[in-house]
Write a protein that holds these residues in place. Structure first.
Motif, mmCIF file in Angstrom:
data_model
loop_
_atom_site.group_PDB
_atom_site.id
_atom_site.type_symbol
_atom_site.label_atom_id
_atom_site.label_comp_id
_atom_site.label_asym_id
_atom_site.label_seq_id
_atom_site.Cartn_x
_atom_site.Cartn_y
_atom_site.Cartn_z
ATOM 1 N N ARG A 16 -87.629 -47.100 42.493
ATOM 2 C CA ARG A 16 -88.012 -47.245 43.619
ATOM 3 C C ARG A 16 -87.464 -48.090 44.397
ATOM 4 N N PRO A 17 -86.633 -47.925 45.530
ATOM 5 C CA PRO A 17 -85.957 -48.744 46.325
ATOM 6 C C PRO A 17 -86.651 -50.209 46.577
ATOM 7 N N HIS A 18 -85.923 -50.979 46.827
ATOM 8 C CA HIS A 18 -86.753 -52.457 47.085
ATOM 9 C C HIS A 18 -87.188 -52.726 48.615
ATOM 10 N N ARG A 19 -86.012 -51.980 49.479
ATOM 11 C CA ARG A 19 -86.415 -52.395 50.804
ATOM 12 C C ARG A 19 -87.523 -51.622 51.424
ATOM 13 N N LYS A 20 -88.414 -52.199 52.205
ATOM 14 C CA LYS A 20 -89.403 -51.349 52.594
ATOM 15 C C LYS A 20 -89.218 -50.274 53.153
ATOM 16 N N ASP A 21 -88.187 -50.000 54.217
ATOM 17 C CA ASP A 21 -88.073 -48.687 55.068
ATOM 18 C C ASP A 21 -87.426 -47.633 53.681
ATOM 19 N N ALA A 22 -86.636 -47.969 53.091
ATOM 20 C CA ALA A 22 -86.121 -47.264 51.928
ATOM 21 C C ALA A 22 -87.087 -46.848 50.935
ATOM 22 N N ALA A 23 -88.152 -47.705 50.900
ATOM 23 C CA ALA A 23 -89.170 -47.208 49.849
ATOM 24 C C ALA A 23 -90.071 -46.553 50.603
ATOM 25 N N ARG A 24 -90.542 -46.476 51.755
ATOM 26 C CA ARG A 24 -91.114 -45.555 52.478
ATOM 27 C C ARG A 24 -90.542 -44.356 52.253
ATOM 28 N N ASN A 25 -89.179 -44.161 52.878
ATOM 29 C CA ASN A 25 -88.622 -42.902 52.788
ATOM 30 C C ASN A 25 -88.494 -42.192 51.345
ATOM 31 N N TYR A 26 -88.335 -43.004 50.476
ATOM 32 C CA TYR A 26 -88.670 -42.486 49.053
ATOM 33 C C TYR A 26 -89.932 -41.973 48.750
ATOM 34 N N ASP A 27 -90.833 -42.783 48.928
ATOM 35 C CA ASP A 27 -92.228 -42.414 48.787
ATOM 36 C C ASP A 27 -92.653 -40.889 49.692
ATOM 37 N N ALA A 28 -92.016 -41.075 50.795
ATOM 38 C CA ALA A 28 -92.233 -39.797 51.656
ATOM 39 C C ALA A 28 -91.770 -38.533 50.871
ATOM 40 N N ALA A 53 -90.744 -34.679 54.922
ATOM 41 C CA ALA A 53 -91.039 -35.990 54.602
ATOM 42 C C ALA A 53 -90.491 -36.860 56.088
ATOM 43 N N GLY A 54 -89.869 -36.157 57.033
ATOM 44 C CA GLY A 54 -89.393 -36.992 58.335
ATOM 45 C C GLY A 54 -88.267 -37.680 58.174
ATOM 46 N N GLY A 56 -83.689 -37.163 57.171
ATOM 47 C CA GLY A 56 -82.453 -36.287 57.091
ATOM 48 C C GLY A 56 -82.091 -35.829 55.663
ATOM 49 N N ILE A 57 -81.414 -34.862 55.497
ATOM 50 C CA ILE A 57 -81.013 -34.313 54.234
ATOM 51 C C ILE A 57 -80.244 -35.360 53.507
ATOM 52 N N GLY A 58 -79.408 -35.989 54.118
ATOM 53 C CA GLY A 58 -78.635 -37.172 53.572
ATOM 54 C C GLY A 58 -79.494 -38.403 53.032
ATOM 55 N N THR A 59 -80.515 -38.480 53.614
ATOM 56 C CA THR A 59 -81.480 -39.529 53.073
ATOM 57 C C THR A 59 -82.002 -39.049 51.703
ATOM 58 N N LEU A 60 -82.273 -37.695 51.588
ATOM 59 C CA LEU A 60 -82.715 -36.997 50.306
ATOM 60 C C LEU A 60 -81.619 -37.176 49.156
ATOM 61 N N TYR A 61 -80.533 -36.777 49.620
ATOM 62 C CA TYR A 61 -79.401 -37.163 48.605
ATOM 63 C C TYR A 61 -79.154 -38.318 48.465
ATOM 64 N N ARG A 62 -79.332 -39.334 49.317
ATOM 65 C CA ARG A 62 -79.126 -40.805 48.737
ATOM 66 C C ARG A 62 -80.070 -41.400 47.696
ATOM 67 N N ASN A 63 -81.458 -40.927 47.881
ATOM 68 C CA ASN A 63 -82.437 -40.979 46.992
ATOM 69 C C ASN A 63 -82.422 -40.326 45.653
ATOM 70 N N PHE A 64 -81.938 -38.924 45.875
ATOM 71 C CA PHE A 64 -81.957 -38.036 44.594
ATOM 72 C C PHE A 64 -80.704 -37.130 44.855
ATOM 73 N N PRO A 65 -79.760 -37.642 44.118
ATOM 74 C CA PRO A 65 -78.213 -36.935 44.123
ATOM 75 C C PRO A 65 -78.254 -35.628 43.959
ATOM 76 N N THR A 66 -79.269 -35.008 42.825
ATOM 77 C CA THR A 66 -79.306 -33.637 42.414
ATOM 78 C C THR A 66 -80.702 -33.354 42.580
ATOM 79 N N ARG A 67 -80.936 -32.027 42.576
ATOM 80 C CA ARG A 67 -82.114 -31.382 42.228
ATOM 81 C C ARG A 67 -82.886 -32.110 41.127
#
Length: 192
Positions: A16-28, A53-54, A56-67
């Protein structure tokens, strides 16, 4: 139940990311993936997950590089939630604590079915999840057995397989599933 740390809790915390905005995106993204996998199975679209999650696909791949990384993260998050429920219900009467945990376990099974085929039984995440689940739910079952309210001639693995088998079948609705599970648990419960 003591405030023990489960292996899966450490994995979830490290991802889980530490920055609040990144953590919100991760949780979403985790919530959207859980929902998409429950609805569409392991083949759920990553673009749909990002959209839900609201982000972009880039944010998904930044958090989860693979399926696979996304599958493992959703799975670990679900098992971690099961561990938390075990802590929350530990103070209840033994049978109530066990069945409260099993109620959450049945919800978990919906997500597990969707991602299970993508997980490797020997992966670090899968093994940590299995150990954590047994470490969280096993003591609840043992406590119910010691209190004389659960059958002494079965173990926690037997109980999980029974519940997993029930939840793997198709039901008309959740009410029917809960009714069938209740009937099965009546066979586990010792009445005095």
């Amino acid at each position: 139940m003591p405030a023990q740390s489960f292996p899966v809790s450490e994995i979830v915390a490290s991802q889980r990311p530490h920055r609040k905005d990144a953590a919100r995106n991760y949780d979403a993204l985790l919530a959207a993936a859980r929902e998409a996998f429950a609805e569409n199975g392991a083949e759920a679209s990553l673009e749909d997950i990002a959209r839900r999650a609201g982000v972009g696909i880039g944010t998904l791949y930044r958090n989860f590089p693979t399926r696979r990384h996304l599958f493992e993260s959703v799975y670990a998050d679900e098992v971690n939630a099961l561990c938390e429920v075990a802590r929350e219900v530990a103070g209840l009467e033994p049978w109530e604590a066990l069945t409260s945990w099993l109620d959450r376990f049945t919800d978990y099974m919906v997500t597990k079915r969707a991602v299970r085929e993508a997980l490797d039984d020997e992966s670090e995440v899968f093994l940590a999840c299995r150990d954590s689940m047994y470490g969280a739910g096993g003591p609840l079952f043992e406590r119910a057995q010691k209190a004389g309210v659960a059958r002494p001639d079965m173990d926690f693995g037997d109980l999980l397989r029974m519940v997993a088998g029930i939840t793997a079948t198709t039901f008309v609705d959740d009410t029917q599933r809960d009714r069938v599970l209740s009937v099965a648990l009546d066979g586990v419960r010792v009445t005095r």
